[in-house]
Design an enzyme around this catalytic site. Sequence first.
Site, PDB file in Angstrom:
ATOM      1  CD  GLN A  10      -3.159   0.680   2.123  1.00 29.82           C
ATOM      2  OE1 GLN A  10      -3.250  -0.408   2.651  1.00 29.82           O
ATOM      3  NE2 GLN A  10      -4.002   1.661   2.380  1.00 29.82           N
ATOM      4  NE  ARG A 120      -3.156  -8.130   4.626  1.00 31.81           N
ATOM      5  CZ  ARG A 120      -2.297  -7.137   4.434  1.00 31.81           C
ATOM      6  NH1 ARG A 120      -2.672  -6.086   3.689  1.00 31.81           N
ATOM      7  NH2 ARG A 120      -1.095  -7.158   4.959  1.00 31.81           N
ATOM      8  CD  GLN A 254       1.310  -9.786   5.290  1.00 34.36           C
ATOM      9  OE1 GLN A 254       0.147  -9.424   5.193  1.00 34.36           O
ATOM     10  NE2 GLN A 254       2.021 -10.216   4.265  1.00 34.36           N
TER      11      GLN A 254
END
Length: 317
Positions: A10, A120, A254
């Site tokens: 991102q 997510r 993660q």
Amino acid sequence: MTTLAVFPGQGSQKVGMGLELSNKFKSAKKVFEEVDDALSFKLSSVMFEGDEETLKLTENAQPALMATGVAVVRVIEELTGTTLDKIVSHAAGHSLGEYTALVSAGSLTIFDAARLLKIRGRAMQNAVPVGQGSMVAFLGVSIEDIEHFIALVDSSNGLVEIANDNAPGQVVVSGNLETLELLIKLARESGIRKIIRLSVSAPFHCSLMKTAAENMKIALEDVKLQEPSFPIICNVTSIPETSTQKIKNNLILQITRRVRWRETMASLSRLGISQIVEMGTGKVLTGLAKRGASELNSLNLEIAEDILQWLKLEKLL
């Protein structure tokens, strides 16, 4: 030349991403159509001609970056008439880019990856109320120095943790706003001047993302991973994996743990890798490669010209 494919995270998104590939290659256009179908939403319109604020929303940026990375892969496969495993030996992705890497290796379908990244992104966005957490990048400082400052911070008002160990001299920290300000003050008093407050809406890759990790664990239970056609170097361990169970566990971990990108880059020579190719939007990972693995050749593939030149097919331009 042994090649590692890497896929951005991102922050690399931009309006217009993927449009040229979609216009020139049927394989790329199909990727964007599959993502739109998976989300029941014209994400491609937001990517190609939308506004920046809508695109950078976490729940949009994450599947959008996956789509462009996979589009590059599909174009390479269309032009070469072969699968990516015949061209690269390993893959890695920065944060959400790990999902793109798994699609490129045939472990995840585009449909499942798009759906998972939407979940997510939304879960990470909602894990911490807006205005209560953020991220800060420290430049020109070692990770040991940042760990030392974190140990000195009064954490009674919140936590701070290393989120991204990106490259030598580039460390990103996540945490509660008040505690981050204390960390910045300590760093500045120690002579550190290159400190950048990141334009993000949540403190990613730290313990504050616990509820997001729980949501992803539930989401991943319904998804069957196939064994990847080449090893995926996972963010949380910087170790190549082909075990689907280990990969799935690492995708959950993660969310709350640091991205070990510097360690990943440092391990490549030992793996026999001589070239790093960033596939997708932007040049962030190419820049990190030049800092963390400067002995290796590194480049990015984003538009048709990049891909054709890399494949030595310039005559098709």
